[in-house]
Motif scaffolding. Structure first.
Motif, PDB file in Angstrom:
ATOM      1  N   ARG A  56      -1.822  -7.798  25.199  1.00 51.33           N
ATOM      2  CA  ARG A  56      -1.992  -7.090  26.462  1.00 51.33           C
ATOM      3  C   ARG A  56      -3.036  -6.000  26.251  1.00 51.33           C
ATOM      4  O   ARG A  56      -3.030  -5.309  25.240  1.00 51.33           O
ATOM      5  N   GLU A  57      -3.927  -5.856  27.211  1.00 52.92           N
ATOM      6  CA  GLU A  57      -4.931  -4.803  27.172  1.00 52.92           C
ATOM      7  C   GLU A  57      -4.956  -4.119  28.533  1.00 52.92           C
ATOM      8  O   GLU A  57      -5.040  -4.761  29.558  1.00 52.92           O
ATOM      9  N   GLY A  63     -10.194   7.103  31.890  1.00 55.20           N
ATOM     10  CA  GLY A  63      -8.873   7.601  31.527  1.00 55.20           C
ATOM     11  C   GLY A  63      -7.992   7.939  32.714  1.00 55.20           C
ATOM     12  O   GLY A  63      -6.877   8.420  32.553  1.00 55.20           O
ATOM     13  N   ILE A  64      -8.472   7.685  33.940  1.00 57.01           N
ATOM     14  CA  ILE A  64      -7.706   8.020  35.144  1.00 57.01           C
ATOM     15  C   ILE A  64      -6.542   7.038  35.285  1.00 57.01           C
ATOM     16  O   ILE A  64      -6.734   5.838  35.343  1.00 57.01           O
ATOM     17  N   GLY A  65      -5.335   7.551  35.306  1.00 57.64           N
ATOM     18  CA  GLY A  65      -4.144   6.720  35.429  1.00 57.64           C
ATOM     19  C   GLY A  65      -3.523   6.342  34.093  1.00 57.64           C
ATOM     20  O   GLY A  65      -2.450   5.763  34.057  1.00 57.64           O
ATOM     21  N   ALA A  66      -4.199   6.650  32.986  1.00 54.59           N
ATOM     22  CA  ALA A  66      -3.649   6.325  31.667  1.00 54.59           C
ATOM     23  C   ALA A  66      -2.415   7.178  31.398  1.00 54.59           C
ATOM     24  O   ALA A  66      -2.424   8.382  31.632  1.00 54.59           O
ATOM     25  N   HIS A  69      -1.780   9.326  25.603  1.00 54.55           N
ATOM     26  CA  HIS A  69      -2.667  10.444  25.310  1.00 54.55           C
ATOM     27  C   HIS A  69      -3.238  10.309  23.913  1.00 54.55           C
ATOM     28  O   HIS A  69      -2.563   9.850  23.000  1.00 54.55           O
ATOM     29  N   GLY A  70      -4.486  10.717  23.735  1.00 54.66           N
ATOM     30  CA  GLY A  70      -5.114  10.740  22.423  1.00 54.66           C
ATOM     31  C   GLY A  70      -5.577   9.379  21.960  1.00 54.66           C
ATOM     32  O   GLY A  70      -5.555   8.395  22.679  1.00 54.66           O
ATOM     33  N   LYS A  71      -6.000   9.361  20.711  1.00 50.06           N
ATOM     34  CA  LYS A  71      -6.480   8.141  20.068  1.00 50.06           C
ATOM     35  C   LYS A  71      -5.577   7.894  18.867  1.00 50.06           C
ATOM     36  O   LYS A  71      -5.423   8.773  18.019  1.00 50.06           O
ATOM     37  N   TRP A  72      -4.971   6.716  18.786  1.00 48.67           N
ATOM     38  CA  TRP A  72      -4.058   6.419  17.698  1.00 48.67           C
ATOM     39  C   TRP A  72      -3.899   4.920  17.512  1.00 48.67           C
ATOM     40  O   TRP A  72      -4.242   4.134  18.369  1.00 48.67           O
ATOM     41  N   LYS A  73      -3.346   4.574  16.337  1.00 50.49           N
ATOM     42  CA  LYS A  73      -3.025   3.184  15.991  1.00 50.49           C
ATOM     43  C   LYS A  73      -1.650   3.179  15.352  1.00 50.49           C
ATOM     44  O   LYS A  73      -1.257   4.139  14.701  1.00 50.49           O
ATOM     45  N   ALA A  87      -4.706   2.712  20.806  1.00 53.86           N
ATOM     46  CA  ALA A  87      -5.030   3.399  22.047  1.00 53.86           C
ATOM     47  C   ALA A  87      -6.194   4.352  21.837  1.00 53.86           C
ATOM     48  O   ALA A  87      -6.383   4.900  20.748  1.00 53.86           O
ATOM     49  N   ASP A  88      -6.989   4.499  22.878  1.00 57.10           N
ATOM     50  CA  ASP A  88      -7.981   5.561  22.939  1.00 57.10           C
ATOM     51  C   ASP A  88      -7.945   6.115  24.360  1.00 57.10           C
ATOM     52  O   ASP A  88      -7.037   5.802  25.125  1.00 57.10           O
TER      53      ASP A  88
END
Length: 102
Positions: A56-57, A63-66, A69-73, A87-88
């Motif tokens: 799923r992507e 970033g509107i509606g995301a 938060h932040g960038k992580w794996k 995520a980014d």
């Protein structure tokens, strides 16, 4: 380990209602092959499933509606399934591969 699982659960719990509000097909992804793209305004959602795999992507322009938060794996095992999350600012990706699912 427990902290990672709690953080992952919180992120998925935040994303899932907005992205999959009325998508019943998600419950049987390991049995069906298929592709689907739809809008969960203001984000675009693409899903792909094969026997034992699910991807799923979610893309939210600027970033509107995301809801993340932040960038992580993150990577972890959920029973027989290997889960990868990434995520980014604009994109959330989830990939699940399961061994031995019928």
């Amino acid at each position: 380990m427990i902290r990672r699982a709690i953080c992952t659960f919180v992120v998925l719990a935040a994303i899932t209602p907005h992205v999959l509000a009325d998508d019943d097909s998600n419950r049987r992804w390991w049995r069906d092959d298929g592709r689907e793209a739809h809008w969960a305004r203001p984000c675009e959602v693409k899903q792909e499933s094969k026997h034992g795999e699910f991807k799923r992507e979610v893309k939210c322009k600027d970033g509107i509606g995301a809801t993340w938060h932040g960038k992580w794996k993150d990577e972890f095992w959920d029973g027989p399934c290997h889960v990868k999350l990434e995520a980014d600012y604009e994109t959330f990706k989830e990939e699940v591969k399961c061994e031995g699912r019928d």
